[in-house]
Design a protein around this motif. Structure first.
Motif, short mmCIF file in Angstrom:
data_model
loop_
_atom_site.label_atom_id
_atom_site.label_comp_id
_atom_site.label_asym_id
_atom_site.label_seq_id
_atom_site.Cartn_x
_atom_site.Cartn_y
_atom_site.Cartn_z
N ASP A 1 30.81 93.98 14.18
CA ASP A 1 30.52 92.75 14.92
C ASP A 1 29.09 92.27 14.68
O ASP A 1 28.46 91.67 15.55
CB ASP A 1 30.77 92.96 16.42
N CYS A 2 28.59 92.50 13.47
CA CYS A 2 27.17 92.24 13.17
C CYS A 2 26.71 90.81 13.40
O CYS A 2 25.55 90.58 13.69
CB CYS A 2 26.86 92.63 11.73
N ASN A 3 27.61 89.84 13.22
CA ASN A 3 27.21 88.45 13.44
C ASN A 3 27.51 87.96 14.84
O ASN A 3 27.31 86.78 15.16
CB ASN A 3 27.86 87.52 12.40
N ILE A 4 27.99 88.85 15.69
CA ILE A 4 28.22 88.54 17.11
C ILE A 4 27.15 89.23 17.92
O ILE A 4 26.47 88.63 18.75
CB ILE A 4 29.61 89.01 17.55
N ARG A 5 26.97 90.51 17.67
CA ARG A 5 25.95 91.31 18.30
C ARG A 5 24.85 91.43 17.27
O ARG A 5 25.03 92.05 16.25
CB ARG A 5 26.53 92.69 18.61
N GLY B 1 16.51 91.63 17.33
CA GLY B 1 16.27 90.28 17.86
C GLY B 1 17.46 89.41 17.51
O GLY B 1 18.50 89.49 18.15
N GLU B 2 17.33 88.61 16.48
CA GLU B 2 18.40 87.66 16.15
C GLU B 2 18.84 87.75 14.70
O GLU B 2 19.24 86.76 14.10
CB GLU B 2 17.91 86.24 16.46
N GLY B 3 18.78 88.95 14.13
CA GLY B 3 19.08 89.09 12.72
C GLY B 3 20.45 89.67 12.44
O GLY B 3 21.17 90.10 13.34
N SER B 4 20.82 89.64 11.17
CA SER B 4 21.98 90.34 10.64
C SER B 4 21.81 90.28 9.13
O SER B 4 20.96 89.51 8.64
CB SER B 4 23.30 89.69 11.04
N CYS B 5 22.61 91.01 8.39
CA CYS B 5 22.49 90.96 6.93
C CYS B 5 22.66 89.52 6.44
O CYS B 5 21.83 88.99 5.69
CB CYS B 5 23.50 91.88 6.26
N LEU B 6 23.73 88.87 6.89
CA LEU B 6 23.98 87.50 6.44
C LEU B 6 22.89 86.53 6.88
O LEU B 6 22.48 85.66 6.13
CB LEU B 6 25.34 87.01 6.97
N ARG B 7 22.40 86.70 8.12
CA ARG B 7 21.31 85.84 8.58
C ARG B 7 20.06 86.10 7.76
O ARG B 7 19.18 85.25 7.68
CB ARG B 7 21.04 86.10 10.06
N GLY B 8 19.98 87.31 7.19
CA GLY B 8 18.84 87.62 6.32
C GLY B 8 19.03 87.10 4.90
O GLY B 8 18.16 87.24 4.06
N GLY B 9 20.21 86.53 4.62
CA GLY B 9 20.42 85.90 3.32
C GLY B 9 21.03 86.80 2.26
O GLY B 9 20.95 86.47 1.07
N LEU C 1 12.92 87.93 9.02
CA LEU C 1 12.59 87.85 7.60
C LEU C 1 13.51 88.67 6.70
O LEU C 1 13.65 88.38 5.52
CB LEU C 1 11.15 88.35 7.37
N ALA C 2 14.10 89.74 7.27
CA ALA C 2 14.84 90.69 6.44
C ALA C 2 16.24 90.99 6.95
O ALA C 2 16.88 91.91 6.46
CB ALA C 2 14.05 92.00 6.31
N GLY C 3 16.70 90.22 7.95
CA GLY C 3 18.06 90.43 8.44
C GLY C 3 18.16 91.57 9.43
O GLY C 3 18.60 91.39 10.56
#
Lengths: 334, 475
Positions: free
Chosen positions: A242-246, A250-258, B153-155
């Motif tokens: 549930d990485c993009n839900i939880r 803070g407010e990150g995830s792998c996908l949010r990190g690009g 910055l790093a996901g």
């Protein structure tokens, strides 16, 4: 009320799951333990005791002077070379680490594998697996591991696999509290004995690039905004978490990190058979398809989607910032 | 002796004593995972996924070294925005490490029962006791909030793929820059209130031992003052001496410059040449070659029956010499007046290693604020380039614990050799072909063991003063 006694041992891993647990917020790790009457008997990164003082704790557990409610193991179990366990001997006692863990697990009411390494073998099992690494109760996808498929702890549960690389601190903590309250039943574990509280989701759920995904407007290179599935190796449409839900840190995830999801809660994720960040394709179609998506439908939908992609998404997918915002009207519209 | 809590990973130490003094020590890293075998035959880009998993506390450092090795093999340099973002992410990890080391790993040793009769014990015990000390409810949330920089910055942290050879994967917008600055400011205020008791820039302006003592007297409620008082009482500057050979690969690259210089210090500054590095396998449980190799030609083939081996760790040497790495080395090489003064007076020792780490936190936070200001939203953060089928490259950086190197060779588009030397590989190495003990083995010699015997607190302080990371050491 008696405390819930927990022992944390590190086997052949990187320690990242412990470090991730320390990232716990609102409340922090120690506050959470205190609130739930959980006694951390020993943790390699946090406890005062070294050497003989630590060995005493193990002795007291083995002689039943100290009740062990929960054994947490982080890191894979190394059986090599040739089953001797010589690649990982415990400091001081010089016994193979896998033997010590096997022994102490006979006393545990519950056992938790923290991280994909302890669950399935994980990163420690990658490549030629020289060290004969395996998980507590799995060898990759196959039940077995060090404890064997049929093993159950005193509390009649198999090893609970908090898979992830690393794990999210709250996956660990929420499961830990459920165990302390005696509220975790086998029905809450999935087909790989991972808590369904997070594996009932896909990483795809809540991905910020969902609009790009819908139209197959894909990023060709890193730092561009489009969907990462088509070219950059993203397995979020299959990954059980549930990485993009939880969110993370803070407010990150792998996908949010690009960057791509590499499916790290899955056994044998560490050997995808191709470069992690390059999608394997045949005739332009990804070999690995989204969950429950029949191939013919995928091809048809992708085709339609690409034909219908709005200019806004096409341009933004290939850019590293929003060039065309939803409010801007194109002469080609209306 | 072992296991040691509050060090990252597995560590075992054997000592020989005579008349209650340590005469010799042998340091053993008893866990071997074999990352260099895992990488063999892989696509070079996969090093960015595998190498961070060497270590969960130095994860980003491994990523940065791998990205640099690949960039070097490509003959390219990253976008400047990407370099700035990389430095901010790496600094976040390094400072979180220094913080975690001081509060969670190192200070709890002074709350041991053996110090019960000390005048400072009651305060130190209340504040720093392992797991129950009062400081943890301040430090854990401050550390977690500071790590929001990595979330943005790093996901996520640890284990990110945001750091690439061409830059970073997460471009930052105007308002996000403000968010980054706010997070760093909050951490600055936490440090000024708790650790230093005053402004960071005033602390880093200190130049001599006497000025440091004045700071201690003027800020008695700061945690650094608490540490210095204990250090004085226990004469920690007399514990844990090495040969004072300091090395730094250069920290926080920006183009051709470093925030903290690259070089060595052996009674004077000398430039550093990576060609002079050799990995000596004499006392490692690894197949030994005829001669120690440079990492480009190196090998890591386990041989647990190696007759004179006593550790999985290799013995890296620079010009056949034992080098010490870490914050103290970086600051000696870079020439911070305070550290030069302390080391001139008493050499490398437990107290000076800890002071160096704390000084670095105060030096780097203001620099992070500058890097955030230099980010240019709207300009690229990452460029792409392919990797030639035949190439080699090296990534040489400074992780929290010291010099970290990755040496990569590519053939037919795949990794044919990948060798890594981590900071603690230098510091905790076994003896070499010349029978020179490694830095920790040297540091333990001459230590007085009291009647407590093997559990002596001094041994614990010396070991932890290096802030070891054993999982990186052997990988």
């Amino acid at each position: 009320m008696k405390p819930f006694n927990m022992l944390w041992l590190q086997s052949a891993g990187c320690g990242g799951c412990s470090i991730s647990v320390l990232n716990m917020e609102s409340p922090d790790f120690y506050a959470t333990l205190k609130q739930n009457n959980i006694q951390l008997l020993w943790h390699p990164s946090l406890s005062e005791e070294s050497g003989d003082d630590f060995q005493q704790i193990l002795k007291r557990i083995m002689s039943d002077q100290l009740q062990l409610d929960l054994l947490c193991v982080e890191g894979a179990l190394l059986m090599g070379p040739q089953g001797t366990g010589r690649f990982h001997l415990h400091s001081g006692s010089r016994r193979p680490m896998f033997e010590i863990i096997k022994e102490i697990s006979t006393k545990a009411r519950f056992t938790m594998a923290v991280g994909s390494c302890a669950a399935f073998g994980g990163m420690s099992m990658a490549g030629p697996n020289l060290t004969e690494a395996c998980g507590l109760q799995y060898d990759g996808q196959h039940p077995g591991g060090v404890l064997g498929e049929e093993w159950l702890s005193h509390g009649q549960l198999p090893v609970i696999n908090i898979a992830g690389c690393p794990t999210h601190p709250n996956w660990v903590m929420e499961t830990l509290i459920q165990l302390a309250l005696d509220e975790l039943s086998p029905a809450e574990l999935d087909e790989y004995r991972r808590p369904r509280s997070y594996t009932d989701h896909l990483v795809h759920h809540g991905c910020p690039r969902n609009e790009f995904y819908e139209f197959k407007a894909s990023a060709a290179n890193h730092s561009l905004q489009g969907c990462l599935m088509e070219h950059l190796g993203c397995l979020g449409t299959q990954a059980r978490a549930d990485c993009n839900i939880r969110l993370w840190n803070g407010e990150g995830s792998c996908l949010r990190g690009g960057y791509a999801c590499i499916n790290c809660t899955e056994p044998q994720f560490e050997e995808p058979g191709h470069c992690f960040t390059e999608t394997q394709k045949i005739a332009g179609i990804p070999v690995s398809l989204p969950t429950d998506m029949p191939k013919a439908w995928f091809v048809a939908l992708a085709s339609l989607a690409k034909a219908a992609t709005p200019k806004r998404l096409k341009v933004n997918a290939g850019s590293d910032h929003i060039c065309i915002s939803p409010g801007m009207k194109d002469e080609g519209d209306d | 002796m072992g296991p040691f809590s509050r060090v990252e990973g597995d560590l075992e130490v054997k000592i020989e004593t005579e008349n209650n003094l340590v005469t010799r020590a042998w340091v053993n890293a008893p866990l071997f995972r074999g990352f260099e075998q895992i990488l063999h035959g892989k696509d070079p880009r996969d090093a960015l996924v595998y190498t961070p998993r060497i270590c969960g506390i130095c994860s980003v450092a491994q990523s940065v070294a791998a990205a640099q090795a690949i960039a070097s093999a490509q003959g390219k340099t990253p976008e400047r925005n990407g370099s700035l973002a990389t430095n901010i992410i790496l600094a976040t990890e390094n400072l979180a490490d220094h913080l975690t080391h001081f509060y969670l790993f190192f200070m709890p040793d002074f709350a041991r029962d053996c110090y019960q009769d000390k005048h400072w014990f009651s305060d130190i015990n209340r504040r720093f006791k392992a797991q129950t000390g009062s400081v943890h409810k301040e430090v854990l949330p401050a550390r977690a909030s500071f790590l929001h920089l990595t979330g943005l910055l790093a996901g996520k942290w640890p284990h990110s793929l945001a750091i690439q050879p061409g830059g970073t994967t997460r471009p930052i917008g105007m308002q996000e820059r403000i968010r980054l600055a706010a997070t760093i400011h909050a951490f600055r205020h936490f440090l000024q209130d708790t650790m230093f008791g005053g402004e960071l820039e005033q602390f880093t302006a200190l130049q001599t031992d006497i000025e440091l003592v004045n700071w201690q007297n003027n800020h008695p409620q700061s945690d650094i003052a608490r540490f210095l008082a204990v250090a004085d009482d226990l004469s920690l500057k007399n514990l844990g001496h090495t040969s004072d050979n300091f090395m730094s690969f250069g920290a926080y690259a920006d183009g051709d410059e470093f925030l903290f210089k690259r070089g060595t210090w052996q009674q004077q500054f000398n430039p550093f040449n990576a060609d002079d590095i050799r990995e000596d396998l004499t006392h490692s449980w690894l197949h030994t070659r005829a001669e120690p190799n440079h990492p480009f030609q190196g090998s890591t083939i386990p041989d647990s029956d190696e007759a004179v081996g006593y550790s999985w760790c290799k013995a890296p040497r620079l010009n056949r010499q034992v080098m010490e790495v870490g914050a103290i080395s970086r600051q000696m090489v870079d020439g911070h007046p305070l550290i030069r003064d302390l080391v001139l007076d008493s050499g490398a020792n437990v107290r000076n290693r800890v002071v160096s780490r704390l000084l670095e936190i105060a030096l780097v936070v203001p620099q992070m604020e500058k890097w955030v200001n230099q980010l240019k939203p709207g300009e690229p953060f990452c460029k792409s380039a392919s990797i030639p089928d035949e190439a080699q490259g090296a990534g040489l950086i400074e992780a929290a614990r010291g010099s970290l190197g990755h040496w990569l060779r590519v053939k037919n588009g795949r990794i044919i050799n990948y060798q890594i030397i981590a900071p603690t590989t230098w510091n905790f190495s076994p003896r070499d072909i010349d029978d020179q003990p490694g830095a920790l083995e040297m540091a333990l010699q001459g230590t007085a063991i009291d009647d407590e015997g093997l559990g002596a607190a001094s041994i614990q302080h010396i070991i932890r003063s290096f802030d070891p990371c054993m999982v990186c050491t052997v990988h």
